[in-house]
Design an enzyme around this catalytic site. Structure first.
Site, short mmCIF file in Angstrom:
data_model
loop_
_atom_site.label_atom_id
_atom_site.label_comp_id
_atom_site.label_asym_id
_atom_site.label_seq_id
_atom_site.Cartn_x
_atom_site.Cartn_y
_atom_site.Cartn_z
N GLY A 187 0.83 -0.94 -0.09
CA GLY A 187 0.17 0.07 0.05
C GLY A 187 0.79 1.19 0.07
O GLY A 187 1.93 1.34 0.89
N ARG A 195 0.87 -5.00 -5.04
CA ARG A 195 1.02 -6.23 -4.25
C ARG A 195 1.29 -7.37 -5.22
O ARG A 195 0.31 -7.61 -5.70
CB ARG A 195 -0.38 -6.34 -3.56
CG ARG A 195 -0.48 -5.20 -2.77
CD ARG A 195 -1.81 -5.41 -1.53
NE ARG A 195 -2.38 -4.06 -0.96
CZ ARG A 195 -1.95 -3.71 -0.02
NH1 ARG A 195 -0.80 -4.00 0.53
NH2 ARG A 195 -2.51 -2.57 0.64
N ASP A 197 4.96 -5.56 5.78
CA ASP A 197 5.52 -6.81 6.10
C ASP A 197 5.59 -7.71 4.85
O ASP A 197 6.58 -8.69 4.69
CB ASP A 197 4.62 -7.31 7.29
CG ASP A 197 3.23 -7.33 7.11
OD1 ASP A 197 2.68 -6.91 6.04
OD2 ASP A 197 2.37 -8.00 7.85
N THR A 223 4.33 2.11 5.45
CA THR A 223 2.82 1.88 5.53
C THR A 223 2.21 2.78 6.39
O THR A 223 2.79 3.59 7.36
CB THR A 223 2.81 0.53 6.09
OG1 THR A 223 1.50 0.37 6.47
CG2 THR A 223 3.78 0.19 7.14
N ASP A 267 0.03 2.04 8.60
CA ASP A 267 -0.75 1.15 9.66
C ASP A 267 0.37 1.20 10.85
O ASP A 267 -0.22 1.09 12.00
CB ASP A 267 -0.69 -0.22 9.18
CG ASP A 267 -1.69 -0.42 8.12
OD1 ASP A 267 -2.20 0.56 7.83
OD2 ASP A 267 -1.53 -1.39 7.37
N ASP A 284 2.54 -0.81 11.76
CA ASP A 284 2.38 -2.02 12.59
C ASP A 284 3.57 -2.79 12.45
O ASP A 284 3.52 -4.10 12.64
CB ASP A 284 1.23 -2.89 11.92
CG ASP A 284 1.26 -3.17 10.56
OD1 ASP A 284 2.19 -2.16 9.90
OD2 ASP A 284 0.70 -3.90 10.01
N ARG A 334 -5.44 -2.45 9.06
CA ARG A 334 -5.45 -3.83 8.88
C ARG A 334 -5.62 -4.61 10.28
O ARG A 334 -6.70 -4.51 10.87
CB ARG A 334 -4.20 -4.24 8.48
CG ARG A 334 -4.21 -5.43 7.55
CD ARG A 334 -3.02 -5.95 6.84
NE ARG A 334 -2.45 -4.92 5.90
CZ ARG A 334 -2.79 -5.32 4.42
NH1 ARG A 334 -3.51 -6.40 4.16
NH2 ARG A 334 -2.38 -4.57 3.70
O1 F6P Z 1 -1.60 -1.54 4.65
C1 F6P Z 1 -2.09 -0.20 4.31
C2 F6P Z 1 -3.65 -0.53 4.07
O2 F6P Z 1 -4.14 0.80 3.85
C3 F6P Z 1 -4.46 -1.15 5.40
O3 F6P Z 1 -4.46 -0.13 6.20
C4 F6P Z 1 -5.72 -1.69 4.71
O4 F6P Z 1 -6.21 -2.76 5.36
C5 F6P Z 1 -4.85 -2.18 3.46
O5 F6P Z 1 -3.79 -1.29 3.12
C6 F6P Z 1 -5.88 -1.71 2.33
O6 F6P Z 1 -5.39 -2.20 1.31
P1 F6P Z 1 -5.77 -2.03 -0.50
O7 F6P Z 1 -5.43 -0.56 -0.62
O8 F6P Z 1 -5.35 -3.00 -1.31
O9 F6P Z 1 -7.30 -1.92 -0.51
#
Ligand code: F6P
Length: 320
Positions: free
Chosen positions: A12, A73, A104, A127, A129, A131, A173
């Site tokens: 992300g 991804r 991660d 990120t 997050d 985390d 997440r």
């Molecule tokens: O890891 C960053 C994040 O924004 C999380 O908070 C969320 O769960 C996820 O990515 C959303 O992913 P995507 O943009 O692929 O929908």
């Protein structure tokens, strides 16, 4: 000996990734190292999409959200064949070391690239997050929580005017860092995060305490065990006959110009990552702990859980 390195962003996107790319490029140039950018994360590595980066390519990007190198991804990189193709491309381009900015999943891939193909690689925390084990803060987190706070302050105005209950879902997440900091900073009446048990009887009590004018702000971290904001709203209706408005902040949390804190963190970690490669460090995550640069094995960075500090959980309860 580092003569040529590559940098890429993965997973992300997060505000500050551009400031990070800029720092990697500019510091490497000071050290007479050439820098290539890999387009579109691991997918670009597999396709061999590398472009030279210099001062001009990194001018005027420090204040931009998103990532000029794009991101992905990558499913293909999860296969051995995908990683072999990627490693081959790096070798053909004579890349001596790589800076991988992401979360991660990015570090899992980077660790395998080192294990299977001996590609010198360091990870940096990109990120929203927050985390990641091995750093106090991740690049993009500060911007994301400030974006949330601004949005929630606006919702609070309407909650106050109408005496409504608002259940607001934020990202994160499986981690509650965003929800906790945002909940505390917005004076939320209730915060639900995956790290604590969500008890809706308590929420019901707090709403009742508001009397007729039910102005209540509830923050839900998306990974909460009770479910997302819509599920919690449904339960509140069924169990306690409480009507609540649901707002999902969604991807507005991921974009926008990075805050000063994120720009400085991104810049510092960019320099530290290049220094790490120059000093022969590989298979490590480069983070910041107690204001000092810290190296953590990549494997720990993606497999160990960063805990939500108890003091912040306590604080959220003390001030409602
Ligand atoms: O890891 C960053 C994040 O924004 C999380 O908070 C969320 O769960 C996820 O990515 C959303 O992913 P995507 O943009 O692929 O929908």
């Amino acid at each position: 000996m580092m003569k040529r390195i590559a940098v890429f962003t993965s997973g992300g996107d997060s505000p500050g990734m551009n400031a990070h790319i800029r720092a990697v490029v500019r510091y490497a140039l000071h050290k007479d190292i050439e820098v290539f950018g890999i387009i579109g994360g691991y997918n670009g590595m597999i396709k061999g999409e590398l472009i030279p980066l210099g001062r001009r390519e990194t001018a005027n990007i420090i204040s931009l959200g998103g990532t000029i190198l794009r991101t992905s991804r990558s499913m293909e990189f999860m296969t051995e064949e995908g990683r072999a193709k990627a490693a081959e491309n790096l070798k053909i381009s004579q890349i001596d070391g790589v800076v991988a900015c992401g979360g991660d999943g990015t570090f899992r891939g980077a660790h395998l690239l080192w294990l299977e193909h001996e590609i010198n690689i360091v990870g940096t925390p990109g990120t929203i997050d927050n985390d990641l084990f091995g750093t106090d803060y991740t690049i993009g987190y500060d911007t994301a929580i400030n974006t949330c706070a601004e949005a929630i302050d606006r919702i609070r105005d309407t909650a106050g005017s109408h005496g409504r209950v608002f259940i607001i879902e934020v990202m994160g997440r499986h981690a509650g860092f965003i929800a906790m900091d945002v909940g505390i900073s917005c004076g939320a009446e209730f915060i639900a995060v995956p790290e604590t048990v969500t008890d809706l009887d308590i929420l019901n009590e707090r709403i009742s305490q508001q009397g007729e004018h039910k102005r209540t702000i509830v923050i839900v971290g998306e990974g909460d065990e009770m479910g997302n904001a819509s599920t919690i709203a449904q339960i509140m209706k069924e169990r306690y006959n409480i009507d609540a408005k649901v707002t999902i902040l969604g991807h507005i949390q991921r974009g926008g110009s990075p805050t000063v804190r994120d720009r400085v963190l991104a810049s510092r970690l960019g320099v530290a990552a290049v220094d790490a490669l120059i000093n022969g460090v590989t298979d490590k995550f480069v983070g910041e702990i107690n204001h000092e640069i810290a190296y953590t094995p990549l494997e720990d960075a993606y497999s160990k859980k960063k805990l939500l500090p108890q003091y912040i959980i306590d604080l959220s309860e003390l001030l409602v």
